[in-house]
Design an enzyme around this catalytic site. Structure first.
Site, PDB file in Angstrom:
ATOM      1  N   SER A 196       0.846  -1.191   0.000  1.00  0.00           N
ATOM      2  CA  SER A 196       0.000   0.000   0.000  1.00  0.00           C
ATOM      3  C   SER A 196       0.882   1.243   0.000  1.00  0.00           C
ATOM      4  CB  SER A 196      -0.897   0.018   1.237  1.00  0.00           C
ATOM      5  OG  SER A 196      -1.420   1.323   1.427  1.00  0.00           O
TER       6      SER A 196
ATOM      7  N   ASP B 193     -22.605   0.138  -2.009  1.00  0.00           N
ATOM      8  CA  ASP B 193     -21.271   0.692  -2.267  1.00  0.00           C
ATOM      9  C   ASP B 193     -20.515  -0.134  -3.304  1.00  0.00           C
ATOM     10  OD1 ASP B 193     -22.061   2.386  -0.305  1.00  0.00           O
ATOM     11  OD2 ASP B 193     -20.654   1.681   1.215  1.00  0.00           O
TER      12      ASP B 193
ATOM     13  N   SER C  16     -14.233   4.277   0.273  1.00  0.00           N
ATOM     14  CA  SER C  16     -12.908   3.874  -0.206  1.00  0.00           C
ATOM     15  C   SER C  16     -12.725   2.365  -0.099  1.00  0.00           C
ATOM     16  CB  SER C  16     -11.816   4.582   0.594  1.00  0.00           C
ATOM     17  OG  SER C  16     -12.026   4.395   1.976  1.00  0.00           O
ATOM     18  N   SER C  17     -13.357   1.734   0.905  1.00  0.00           N
ATOM     19  CA  SER C  17     -13.181   0.284   1.064  1.00  0.00           C
ATOM     20  C   SER C  17     -13.823  -0.475  -0.100  1.00  0.00           C
ATOM     21  CB  SER C  17     -13.750  -0.201   2.402  1.00  0.00           C
ATOM     22  OG  SER C  17     -15.116   0.104   2.505  1.00  0.00           O
TER      23      SER C  17
ATOM     24  N   GLU D 280     -16.471  -7.457   3.464  1.00  0.00           N
ATOM     25  CA  GLU D 280     -16.752  -6.560   4.605  1.00  0.00           C
ATOM     26  C   GLU D 280     -17.368  -7.355   5.757  1.00  0.00           C
ATOM     27  OE1 GLU D 280     -16.493  -3.096   4.809  1.00  0.00           O
ATOM     28  OE2 GLU D 280     -16.155  -2.504   2.730  1.00  0.00           O
TER      29      GLU D 280
ATOM     30  N   GLY E 183     -17.352   9.323   3.679  1.00  0.00           N
ATOM     31  CA  GLY E 183     -18.547   8.565   3.287  1.00  0.00           C
ATOM     32  C   GLY E 183     -18.615   8.289   1.801  1.00  0.00           C
TER      33      GLY E 183
ATOM     34  N   GLY F 243     -13.063   8.759   5.368  1.00  0.00           N
ATOM     35  CA  GLY F 243     -13.984   9.295   6.375  1.00  0.00           C
ATOM     36  C   GLY F 243     -15.022  10.256   5.834  1.00  0.00           C
TER      37      GLY F 243
END
Length: 381
Positions: free
Chosen positions: A65, A169, A123-124, A157, A120, A118
């Site tokens: 990363s 998402d 990103s995940s 998730e 909203g 953060g």
């Protein structure tokens, strides 16, 4: 970002990787409707995750990363779960693909992202979708269907990151298309693209930079309220499996059977399901004024009926209304995060300037501003 990623990949692995990307998302309207079997209306945006990936001929994954400046190495068996939280997303995608009968072999990867954390914007989901798409392309000849790729991200998730999210998402990150929003029926999985070319308007997110701790327990409580209301309505109307199946009139019929709180939560959801449909109709007529008015109505519902707004978001929404911004509402689960604003181009600069100035004056810190454009979702570059 592309050059940086390839450069790092070459320095670590001595060759070039194959580039893949996916996107964060916004949801124009349709909030807290997903777990009520209703519609959501998301689109992929111009912030995302990009990765260089190449099979390495082993049964190990080596992933670096750039944002965390960290390498993680893991095998592909259940007991090989990595210790780094960010690497669990990549590991989870590999495991969920294998569980579905897909093939995953060892690979090297370097990734980075520009999705604001953060805010909203998910990103995940962008990270999961990038790797799900890549694994499908590299090892499975793209045989896994796109909806299954979204489910792979969602299950990642649930099973590896401890978040019981809905499908929206990952769906938006996989299915996103430039210049189009997608109406997804969360009960049936049916979806339809609607054109989104707001000529003369800009889509702007104002991030309050506020995070309230009670969000997850409050979310569960609201979910329970909706389930209680739906269960009471079902006694009279057996066809109601989710609150989204109910008519407003039917809610009135059970008013004395549920608490005032449950009634208000259900009233918001039933109204929101209809607002999504109204926005879709308006977009087909290029009627952005109606779209904007529905956004304001959603904010009112989220603030007063569903009670998931906060002082900072209400302040930004009121300011937008005062300045004749076409549409504005809290976006996401609530209790902080962003407002999404549909702003006429000629108003744009003065609105942003005023919002930053007045917000800073009142709350002691500046909000962050993100200009978003509806873009493509998961893809090979």
């Amino acid at each position: 970002m592309k050059a940086k990623i390839q450069e790092k990949f070459e320095s670590l692995f001595g060759e070039e990787g194959i580039l893949y990307a996916s996107a964060g998302r916004i949801n124009l309207i349709g909030e807290h409707t997903d777990y009520n079997g209703g519609y959501v209306f998301p689109g992929a945006i111009n912030f995302g995750i990009m990765a260089a990936i190449k099979p390495n001929g082993t049964d190990k994954v080596k992933v670096y990363s750039l944002d965390f400046d960290q390498m993680s190495e893991f095998g592909l068996k259940e007991e090989d779960k990595p210790k780094e939280a960010w690497a669990c997303y990549v590991f989870g995608v590999c495991r969920e693909t294998i569980k579905r009968g897909g093939t995953v072999k060892g690979f090297n990867a370097v990734f980075a992202g520009d999705v604001p954390l953060g805010a909203g914007l998910s990103s995940s989901a962008a990270l999961e979708s990038t790797f799900a798409y890549a694994v499908n392309d590299l090892f499975n000849d793209n045989k896994i269907e796109k909806f299954e790729l979204a489910k792979i991200g969602q299950s990642t998730e649930h099973n590896y990151c401890g978040v019981k999210c809905g499908i929206m998402d990952q769906f938006a990150s996989i299915f996103g298309k430039e210049g189009a929003l997608i109406r997804l029926n969360c009960k049936t999985g049916e979806y339809k693209y609607f054109p989104f070319h707001p000529k003369g308007y800009k889509l702007v997110l104002i991030d309050s930079c506020v995070k309230h701790e009670l969000a997850s327990s409050a979310y569960n409580k609201r979910r329970e309220s909706c389930e209680k209301a739906a269960a009471e309505i079902k006694k009279l109307h057996p066809e109601v499996d989710f609150l989204s199946d109910a008519k407003r009139l039917w809610l009135d019929e059970v008013r004395d059977k549920i608490s005032q709180e449950d009634f208000l939560r259900a009233e918001y959801v039933i109204g929101e399901v209809q607002r999504v449909l109204d926005v879709c109709d308006a977009l087909e007529r290029d009627d952005y004024e109606t779209v904007g008015e529905m956004m304001y109505q959603t904010h009112f519902g989220l603030s007063r009926l569903y009670e998931v707004s906060c002082e900072e978001l209400d302040f930004l929404n009121k300011l937008a209304r005062k300045m004749d911004v076409t549409g504005s509402r809290v976006m996401g689960g609530g209790f902080g995060g962003c407002t999404i604003n549909l702003v006429k181009e000629e108003l744009h600069d003065i609105f942003i300037e005023t919002a930053v100035e007045k917000f800073t004056e009142k709350f002691g810190h500046a909000p962050k501003i993100y200009e978003v454009v509806i873009s493509d979702g998961a893809r090979k570059l």
